[in-house]
Each structure stands twice: as C-alpha cells, then as structure tokens.
Design a protein around this motif. Structure first.
Motif, PDB file in Angstrom:
ATOM      1  N   LEU A 105     -18.380 138.949  78.819  1.00 34.84           N
ATOM      2  CA  LEU A 105     -19.325 137.792  78.558  1.00 34.84           C
ATOM      3  C   LEU A 105     -18.979 136.074  78.846  1.00 34.84           C
ATOM      4  O   LEU A 105     -19.731 135.979  79.895  1.00 34.84           O
ATOM      5  CB  LEU A 105     -20.277 137.743  76.994  1.00 34.84           C
ATOM      6  CG  LEU A 105     -20.655 138.713  76.100  1.00 34.84           C
ATOM      7  CD1 LEU A 105     -20.992 138.603  75.157  1.00 34.84           C
ATOM      8  CD2 LEU A 105     -22.549 139.242  77.387  1.00 34.84           C
ATOM      9  N   ASN A 160     -18.863 136.656  82.642  1.00 37.54           N
ATOM     10  CA  ASN A 160     -20.529 136.502  83.295  1.00 37.54           C
ATOM     11  C   ASN A 160     -20.918 135.605  82.964  1.00 37.54           C
ATOM     12  O   ASN A 160     -22.288 135.070  83.811  1.00 37.54           O
ATOM     13  CB  ASN A 160     -20.748 138.036  82.093  1.00 37.54           C
ATOM     14  CG  ASN A 160     -20.848 139.740  82.797  1.00 37.54           C
ATOM     15  OD1 ASN A 160     -20.939 140.421  81.369  1.00 37.54           O
ATOM     16  ND2 ASN A 160     -19.815 139.977  83.264  1.00 37.54           N
ATOM     17  N   ALA A 202     -32.778 134.627  83.618  1.00 33.63           N
ATOM     18  CA  ALA A 202     -31.703 135.559  83.649  1.00 33.63           C
ATOM     19  C   ALA A 202     -30.546 134.504  82.928  1.00 33.63           C
ATOM     20  O   ALA A 202     -29.575 135.174  81.445  1.00 33.63           O
ATOM     21  CB  ALA A 202     -31.430 136.534  84.651  1.00 33.63           C
ATOM     22  N   PRO A 225     -34.940 142.407  75.995  1.00 31.46           N
ATOM     23  CA  PRO A 225     -34.456 140.951  76.324  1.00 31.46           C
ATOM     24  C   PRO A 225     -33.696 140.389  75.028  1.00 31.46           C
ATOM     25  O   PRO A 225     -34.109 140.619  73.956  1.00 31.46           O
ATOM     26  CB  PRO A 225     -35.459 139.787  76.955  1.00 31.46           C
ATOM     27  CG  PRO A 225     -36.682 141.095  77.365  1.00 31.46           C
ATOM     28  CD  PRO A 225     -36.670 142.125  76.974  1.00 31.46           C
ATOM     29  N   ARG A 226     -32.736 139.701  75.308  1.00 35.22           N
ATOM     30  CA  ARG A 226     -31.835 139.386  73.727  1.00 35.22           C
ATOM     31  C   ARG A 226     -32.658 138.384  72.676  1.00 35.22           C
ATOM     32  O   ARG A 226     -33.043 138.454  71.550  1.00 35.22           O
ATOM     33  CB  ARG A 226     -30.578 138.622  74.092  1.00 35.22           C
ATOM     34  CG  ARG A 226     -29.845 138.139  72.798  1.00 35.22           C
ATOM     35  CD  ARG A 226     -28.474 138.261  73.684  1.00 35.22           C
ATOM     36  NE  ARG A 226     -27.592 137.528  72.645  1.00 35.22           N
ATOM     37  CZ  ARG A 226     -26.267 138.308  72.274  1.00 35.22           C
ATOM     38  NH1 ARG A 226     -26.748 139.487  72.288  1.00 35.22           N
ATOM     39  NH2 ARG A 226     -26.036 138.928  71.050  1.00 35.22           N
ATOM     40  N   MET A 227     -33.779 137.330  73.660  1.00 34.29           N
ATOM     41  CA  MET A 227     -34.553 136.432  73.126  1.00 34.29           C
ATOM     42  C   MET A 227     -35.626 137.595  71.986  1.00 34.29           C
ATOM     43  O   MET A 227     -35.433 137.200  70.781  1.00 34.29           O
ATOM     44  CB  MET A 227     -35.241 135.460  73.776  1.00 34.29           C
ATOM     45  CG  MET A 227     -34.001 133.932  73.971  1.00 34.29           C
ATOM     46  SD  MET A 227     -34.209 133.300  75.724  1.00 34.29           S
ATOM     47  CE  MET A 227     -32.525 132.634  75.674  1.00 34.29           C
ATOM     48  N   GLU A 266     -30.655 134.496  79.131  1.00 34.38           N
ATOM     49  CA  GLU A 266     -30.385 135.477  78.484  1.00 34.38           C
ATOM     50  C   GLU A 266     -28.237 135.409  78.385  1.00 34.38           C
ATOM     51  O   GLU A 266     -28.140 135.408  76.733  1.00 34.38           O
ATOM     52  CB  GLU A 266     -30.966 136.251  79.391  1.00 34.38           C
ATOM     53  CG  GLU A 266     -32.312 136.878  78.859  1.00 34.38           C
ATOM     54  CD  GLU A 266     -32.688 137.634  77.396  1.00 34.38           C
ATOM     55  OE1 GLU A 266     -31.515 138.557  76.935  1.00 34.38           O
ATOM     56  OE2 GLU A 266     -33.690 137.364  77.051  1.00 34.38           O
ATOM     57  N   VAL A 267     -28.085 135.353  79.573  1.00 34.56           N
ATOM     58  CA  VAL A 267     -26.775 135.808  79.249  1.00 34.56           C
ATOM     59  C   VAL A 267     -25.764 134.521  78.721  1.00 34.56           C
ATOM     60  O   VAL A 267     -24.993 134.875  77.614  1.00 34.56           O
ATOM     61  CB  VAL A 267     -25.812 136.094  80.710  1.00 34.56           C
ATOM     62  CG1 VAL A 267     -24.368 135.437  80.967  1.00 34.56           C
ATOM     63  CG2 VAL A 267     -26.967 136.852  81.698  1.00 34.56           C
ATOM     64  N   GLU A 281     -15.683 143.151  74.727  1.00 39.27           N
ATOM     65  CA  GLU A 281     -17.266 142.510  75.157  1.00 39.27           C
ATOM     66  C   GLU A 281     -17.547 141.061  75.148  1.00 39.27           C
ATOM     67  O   GLU A 281     -17.622 140.248  75.598  1.00 39.27           O
ATOM     68  CB  GLU A 281     -18.070 143.282  73.776  1.00 39.27           C
ATOM     69  CG  GLU A 281     -19.348 142.766  73.731  1.00 39.27           C
ATOM     70  CD  GLU A 281     -20.428 142.784  74.761  1.00 39.27           C
ATOM     71  OE1 GLU A 281     -20.295 143.770  75.222  1.00 39.27           O
ATOM     72  OE2 GLU A 281     -21.819 142.384  74.819  1.00 39.27           O
ATOM     73  N   THR A 298     -26.770 132.866  76.359  1.00 37.96           N
ATOM     74  CA  THR A 298     -27.597 133.080  74.394  1.00 37.96           C
ATOM     75  C   THR A 298     -26.621 134.228  74.189  1.00 37.96           C
ATOM     76  O   THR A 298     -26.051 133.742  72.750  1.00 37.96           O
ATOM     77  CB  THR A 298     -29.004 133.878  74.217  1.00 37.96           C
ATOM     78  OG1 THR A 298     -30.104 132.806  74.804  1.00 37.96           O
ATOM     79  CG2 THR A 298     -29.739 133.533  72.623  1.00 37.96           C
ATOM     80  N   ALA A 299     -26.180 134.972  75.057  1.00 37.14           N
ATOM     81  CA  ALA A 299     -25.048 136.466  74.427  1.00 37.14           C
ATOM     82  C   ALA A 299     -23.947 135.785  73.982  1.00 37.14           C
ATOM     83  O   ALA A 299     -23.045 136.435  73.287  1.00 37.14           O
ATOM     84  CB  ALA A 299     -25.412 137.540  75.336  1.00 37.14           C
ATOM     85  N   ARG A 342     -33.738 139.116  68.970  1.00 39.83           N
ATOM     86  CA  ARG A 342     -33.602 137.852  67.863  1.00 39.83           C
ATOM     87  C   ARG A 342     -34.959 137.466  67.300  1.00 39.83           C
ATOM     88  O   ARG A 342     -35.102 136.647  65.745  1.00 39.83           O
ATOM     89  CB  ARG A 342     -33.473 136.352  68.914  1.00 39.83           C
ATOM     90  CG  ARG A 342     -31.384 137.074  69.096  1.00 39.83           C
ATOM     91  CD  ARG A 342     -31.436 135.409  70.058  1.00 39.83           C
ATOM     92  NE  ARG A 342     -31.214 134.715  69.956  1.00 39.83           N
ATOM     93  CZ  ARG A 342     -30.158 133.695  69.130  1.00 39.83           C
ATOM     94  NH1 ARG A 342     -28.796 134.460  68.973  1.00 39.83           N
ATOM     95  NH2 ARG A 342     -30.170 132.652  68.983  1.00 39.83           N
ATOM     96  N   SER A 387     -22.715 143.944  79.219  1.00 40.17           N
ATOM     97  CA  SER A 387     -23.716 144.099  78.442  1.00 40.17           C
ATOM     98  C   SER A 387     -25.081 143.879  78.655  1.00 40.17           C
ATOM     99  O   SER A 387     -26.384 144.185  78.527  1.00 40.17           O
ATOM    100  CB  SER A 387     -23.562 144.367  76.793  1.00 40.17           C
ATOM    101  OG  SER A 387     -23.134 143.393  76.511  1.00 40.17           O
ATOM    102  N   VAL A 388     -25.221 142.722  79.544  1.00 39.45           N
ATOM    103  CA  VAL A 388     -26.383 142.040  79.992  1.00 39.45           C
ATOM    104  C   VAL A 388     -26.718 142.242  81.191  1.00 39.45           C
ATOM    105  O   VAL A 388     -27.357 141.371  81.909  1.00 39.45           O
ATOM    106  CB  VAL A 388     -26.862 140.651  79.232  1.00 39.45           C
ATOM    107  CG1 VAL A 388     -27.006 140.065  78.151  1.00 39.45           C
ATOM    108  CG2 VAL A 388     -24.764 139.385  80.112  1.00 39.45           C
ATOM    109  N   ALA A 434     -30.781 141.853  82.626  1.00 40.97           N
ATOM    110  CA  ALA A 434     -31.533 140.356  83.213  1.00 40.97           C
ATOM    111  C   ALA A 434     -30.701 140.123  84.448  1.00 40.97           C
ATOM    112  O   ALA A 434     -31.864 139.927  84.941  1.00 40.97           O
ATOM    113  CB  ALA A 434     -30.956 139.626  81.456  1.00 40.97           C
TER     114      ALA A 434
END
Lengths: 123, 123, 123, 123
Positions: free
Chosen positions: C38, C41, C66, D107-109, C69-70, C34, C72-73, D112, D58-59, D62
């Motif tokens: 990430l 990605n 988008a 969305p992750r945000m 989002e990525v 994971e 932040t992950a 959160r 996993s994202v 988005a």
C-alpha cells in the motif's frame, strides 16, 4: 533496439512482481533492505529505459548504461539470496542488451569537452 | 543529497509542465520532435533519479550520471529554441548536482573488472 | 489545483522514503506484505496524479479520485501499524485535496451513457 | 487479471511510441495539445495500472477504473484525429478489460460510509 526494449520490459515485470509478492511474503533475507531496494530500483530503471527507447530518445544510451549497472547489482543480490533464478536471468539478460545499447553512445559531456578543448579530456 | 533530490524534483516539474502546456500550445519549433522528446525524457529521468535517492539506493550514482547527461542535452535544446529560460536554469542546476552525486560513484562493472583482474574480492 | 499537486508530491515523497528506509529497516509488521504494498502503491499513484495535473490533463479528475482511494487505504494501514504519523498525515491531506479535485469531475462513461440514452450524440 | 495487465502494457507501449514518433513527426492536428496530452496521460496511467496489478495491490480496482476513463478519452481523441487505428484498438481493449477489473471493486470510501452509517450514503 526492440530486443532491448523487450528485455527491459520483461525485467521490469519480473522484478516488480517478485519483490511485491514472493519477497514480501517470504520475508527474512528476501526483505533485507538492500535486496528489496535493489529489486524495486531495478524495476523502475528498466521501465524508464524502455520508455526512452519507445520514444526514440537521442540520449537513450545514457539511461541504458545506468540500467545495465542496476540490473547487474540486482542480479548479484538475487543470486546471493537464492531461490530467485527467474530474476537473476531476467536481470543478466537485460544488463547485456543494455550494455550493448550503451556502448554505442558517446556521452554528451565528453563530446562537449572534446569540442571545446580539442580532445584533451581523459575519460 | 537532499539538494540533488530537490533539484531533480524541480527539474521534473518544470520540464513536464512546460512541455505539456507552453510548448504544445505554441507549436512550431516548440513541438519539433527532438525538442519535445528531450523535455519529456528529461522529466522522466529526473523523476527516476529523485526516486532512487529517496529510497537510499546504493546505485543511485549510476542514475544520477545518466540524469546529468539528459539534463544537459535538454538545457541545450531549450536554449536553442529560446523563450524557455526557466527550463534552461532548472536543467543546468540539476545537471550540476547530479554530476556531483555521480562523480563519487564507481561503476559496479569497473569494480567487478578490477576485482577479477586483481582477484582482490569475492563478489 | 496547485495545492493538490503539492499534496500529491509531498505524499509521494513521504511514502516512498518511509517505505524504503523506515519500514524496510524495522521489519516485522512494517514489512507485512499488505502494508508495504500500500505504501509503494500510494507513492506511485500520487506521482501519477501530480503528473496529470502538471500536464493540465482534461481527465485528471479520474486519477485524483483513484488517488484519494489509495491514500485513504494507506493512511488506515499506517495508522494501524503505528509509529508512522508523518505518513498518516500526508496521506489524509492528499486524500482530502484529491477528493475535492475528483468531485468536480463527471466520469466520461457516465456522460456517454447519458448521451446514448438521450440519443443526443453519435459517438 | 493477466489479460488486463497485458492490455495495459500493450496500450502503454502503443500510445507512448505513437505519441513520441508518429504524432510528433506529423504535427498539425496530431500535436494539438489536448490530443497529445491524452496520449501521454493514457500511456502513464496504463503503466501505473499494470504496476498495481503486478504488485497484487488490494486497491488496483480504483486505478483500473481511472485507467478505463482515460483510455476511453484517448480512443475518442485518436478516432477523431484519424490515421491512428492501432491506438484506438489498444485503448478500447484496455478500457474494456480495466472496466471489468474495476466493476468488482467497491470503493473504500463507500465501504467506510456504509460501516459508519449503516448504508445511509447516497453514492
């Protein structure tokens, strides 16, 4: 040319999927730096090579030549790791079709040299 | 190698931005198919070449060689269109640094051929 | 917009370089599937996001959203792995600038829905 | 998910090929800046979206959401230019499958915010 595009797209897909799932999940020699790098490098140059051909680029032969090199290196790495026959076959097939595309391409620099110095270059 | 990465990233940025704004907005010879294709092809191979070096790929020399070819073709096209000095300079500089990276790289296929004919190594 | 392009290009470079060298060489939690996924990605969407802005795309806001989002992950994953402060900072900064670009963008589908429900246009 | 990967790869291929051959060769409204940009933007985000799914990111939701936006914009542009039915269909189909992938992604945000403030956010 369509055969070569198909082979590049297939090799891109197989290498990326295997690197990001099979190899990362198994770890060990499957995530040895040189091996995983080659798989991701191979996926990227296959994508670029396919994009050059899809756009009917006049210089696609140069990129196909580089792609054949990278695919051959990746196939060798996958063969030595073992357990990656799908990748080995996709890479070898892509290397073959790309080599054919590249063989009909005369490097621009060689052409320029030839034009300037009347065939004196030694490539 | 960092100089070559910088040159590739710079050339990618200049070619993509100029193709998608300057050339598309002016039209005419600026959107002549061969010219616009070369600019977008050049942006893409520069990106790929930079990515290979950022990942410390063992086969980056093959991609740098192809990048030098494409940059040279793009520089020639931009020079003949005129009004694109920034592109011409970015492409020529990138072609030079990539050629240097490529010149120290011995193609794998050549190595394999040498290995086979001399029987000197077992890869 | 240039600040956001710079942040995306910086984040692309840091994530790709760290994933392919630092993480692959250390192994262990640095190559946990994971986490490495990430990072790669994140490098890719940052590249795409920068390319959209360089080409003055009218829909760059969707991609910047988008990308935020990525990033932040990826920042969260890097922070939990530890030893990756440069990545955490590049990702958080990129997420901030991309969120700003995205916040001024109204999704096309929302616009279409609004148009349909009010009967204002015929697309 | 394989259907969505196939749709993205198909849309990438059709948009890139049509932009670089059909549109550039015809010129006129086919090389109008906003139209050609959207076609090349669409090809790129479809490629990125497919790559996220191939790597089991996993994202990916988005990116699929952004891809659906761009495909819809591109389909509208192609429909108004005319003479590009293959593109319109590939874009619309890709937008549909990507919207489905995106709809199951929170969305992750938002997550959160929800975690921090117990559902007080207003998105």
């Amino acid at each position: 040319m369509q055969d070569c595009i198909d082979a590049c797209q297939r090799c891109h897909e197989v290498c990326l999927r295997m690197a990001m799932t099979h190899c990362l999940e198994l770890g060990g020699r499957h995530t040895e730096p040189e091996h995983l790098r080659l798989m991701l490098n191979c996926a990227e140059i296959c994508q670029t090579s396919a994009n050059f051909m899809l756009s009917q680029s006049s210089v696609h032969g140069a990129v196909c030549g580089a792609c054949a090199e990278v695919c051959t290196a990746c196939a060798d790495s996958c063969a030595s790791v073992g357990d990656m026959d799908e990748c080995v076959q996709a890479c070898r097939h892509c290397a073959e079709t790309c080599s054919e595309m590249a063989s009909s391409y005369q490097p621009r620099m060689a052409r320029r040299d030839a034009g300037t110095s009347a065939g004196a270059h030694s490539h």
